[in-house]
Design a protein around this motif. Structure first.
Motif, short mmCIF file in Angstrom:
data_model
loop_
_atom_site.label_atom_id
_atom_site.label_comp_id
_atom_site.label_asym_id
_atom_site.label_seq_id
_atom_site.Cartn_x
_atom_site.Cartn_y
_atom_site.Cartn_z
N THR A 12 0.81 -1.22 0.00
CA THR A 12 0.00 0.00 0.00
C THR A 12 0.84 1.27 0.00
OG1 THR A 12 -0.17 -0.12 2.42
CG2 THR A 12 -1.98 -1.09 1.13
N ARG A 13 2.10 1.18 0.42
CA ARG A 13 2.99 2.35 0.42
C ARG A 13 3.68 2.53 -0.93
NH1 ARG A 13 6.63 0.18 5.08
NH2 ARG A 13 6.34 -1.56 3.66
N GLY A 14 3.55 1.51 -1.81
CA GLY A 14 4.19 1.58 -3.12
C GLY A 14 5.50 0.84 -3.21
N TYR A 15 5.91 0.12 -2.15
CA TYR A 15 7.16 -0.64 -2.18
C TYR A 15 6.98 -1.94 -2.95
CZ TYR A 15 8.73 2.44 1.60
OH TYR A 15 9.08 3.53 2.35
N PRO A 16 7.93 -2.29 -3.84
CA PRO A 16 7.85 -3.57 -4.53
C PRO A 16 8.03 -4.73 -3.55
CG PRO A 16 9.78 -2.31 -5.27
CD PRO A 16 9.09 -1.50 -4.24
N PRO A 22 5.78 -13.71 1.62
CA PRO A 22 4.39 -14.17 1.74
C PRO A 22 3.43 -13.00 1.90
CG PRO A 22 5.53 -14.46 3.81
CD PRO A 22 6.55 -13.94 2.83
N TRP A 23 2.19 -13.23 1.54
CA TRP A 23 1.11 -12.25 1.71
C TRP A 23 0.13 -12.80 2.72
CZ3 TRP A 23 0.39 -7.67 -1.27
CH2 TRP A 23 1.39 -7.45 -2.24
N GLU A 24 -0.40 -11.92 3.56
CA GLU A 24 -1.40 -12.32 4.54
C GLU A 24 -2.46 -11.23 4.59
OE1 GLU A 24 -1.19 -12.52 9.24
OE2 GLU A 24 -0.02 -14.14 8.32
N ASP A 25 -3.70 -11.59 4.36
CA ASP A 25 -4.81 -10.63 4.35
C ASP A 25 -4.54 -9.46 3.40
OD1 ASP A 25 -6.19 -12.16 6.28
OD2 ASP A 25 -5.14 -11.13 7.91
N GLY A 26 -3.96 -9.77 2.23
CA GLY A 26 -3.71 -8.75 1.22
C GLY A 26 -2.51 -7.86 1.48
N GLU A 27 -1.72 -8.16 2.52
CA GLU A 27 -0.54 -7.38 2.86
C GLU A 27 0.70 -8.27 2.85
OE1 GLU A 27 -0.20 -4.05 3.42
OE2 GLU A 27 -2.30 -3.88 2.85
N PRO A 28 1.81 -7.76 2.32
CA PRO A 28 3.04 -8.56 2.35
C PRO A 28 3.63 -8.61 3.75
CG PRO A 28 3.48 -6.41 1.40
CD PRO A 28 2.00 -6.49 1.64
N ARG A 29 4.27 -9.71 4.08
CA ARG A 29 4.99 -9.89 5.35
C ARG A 29 6.48 -9.87 5.03
NH1 ARG A 29 2.31 -12.79 9.40
NH2 ARG A 29 4.04 -11.96 10.62
N PHE A 30 7.04 -8.67 4.87
CA PHE A 30 8.39 -8.48 4.36
C PHE A 30 9.47 -9.26 5.10
CE2 PHE A 30 6.56 -4.65 2.38
CZ PHE A 30 7.04 -4.82 1.10
N ALA A 31 9.37 -9.45 6.39
CA ALA A 31 10.44 -10.09 7.15
C ALA A 31 10.39 -11.62 7.08
CB ALA A 31 10.38 -9.64 8.60
N LEU A 32 9.40 -12.17 6.40
CA LEU A 32 9.23 -13.62 6.34
C LEU A 32 9.48 -14.14 4.93
CD1 LEU A 32 5.99 -13.89 8.49
CD2 LEU A 32 8.38 -14.11 9.24
#
Length: 194
Positions: A12-16, A22-32
């Motif tokens: 949502t912030r525009g970061y690739p 992985p994605w969870e509930d439509g949001e990426p989990r960057f540290a995983l």
């Protein structure tokens, strides 16, 4: 930003979002790391950052202080570097790893802290603890090849035959090399192994 990274889905912030995130509930989990995505990248020789095919030849990864120190020590002593301990971090294109080293807060700065702990800590992930400081130097490192094993709950990588070592305290020192690598890639030029 490498073209292939720019084509990745964004948060949502525009970061690739990297290919193995992985994605969870439509949001990426960057540290995983997503097990299935990581396995697909390993089996298909796909970059763990952009998800595009990697040609035959060297692959790159970003390493932390312990491995940076071990590589520097081996090189200073005139010995080949060999680390047979597996890692969860998969390989990628040179440009993608130079880029990742600068934009991932944990990889970019020695005072950065981990945002999350490993979900199921084991021997390979015991160091992944929320709040842990990276500390020390990091490096973007090229290897002639990689090996991998896909287990029930993780993908393990080993990297063979060092071809390039670019240490950093602050990863922004790689900016000019990233620009040059993107220009070479756009022009179809191949970077010789180092």
């Amino acid at each position: 930003m490498p073209t292939e990274v720019g084509a990745r889905p964004r948060d949502t912030r525009g970061y690739p979002v990297p290919a193995i995130t992985p994605w969870e509930d439509g949001e990426p989990r960057f540290a995983l790391t997503d097990h299935a995505r990581s396995a697909d990248c390993a089996r298909g020789r796909l970059c763990s950052v952009c998800g595009s095919p990697m040609p035959a030849g060297p692959v790159w990864r970003v390493v932390g202080p312990a491995e940076t120190g071990a590589i520097a020590e081996a090189l200073a002593a005139g010995r080949p570097y060999r680390n047979l301990a597996p890692t969860l971090e998969g390989p990628g294109h040179r440009a993608c790893m130079l880029y990742a080293s600068m934009v991932c807060p944990y990889l970019a700065r020695p005072n950065a802290r981990r945002g999350l702990s490993a979900e199921t800590p084991d021997e390979a992930t015991a160091h992944v603890v929320r709040g842990a400081v990276r500390g020390g130097s990091g490096a973007v490192v090229g290897f002639a090849e990689y090996e991998y094993a896909v287990t029930a709950n993780q993908v393990l990588f080993r990297f063979l035959d060092l071809v390039e070592f670019r240490p950093h305290e602050q990863a922004d020192v790689h900016l000019e090399e990233l620009r040059a690598e993107i220009a070479r890639s756009a022009g179809g030029g191949q970077l010789p192994a180092r």
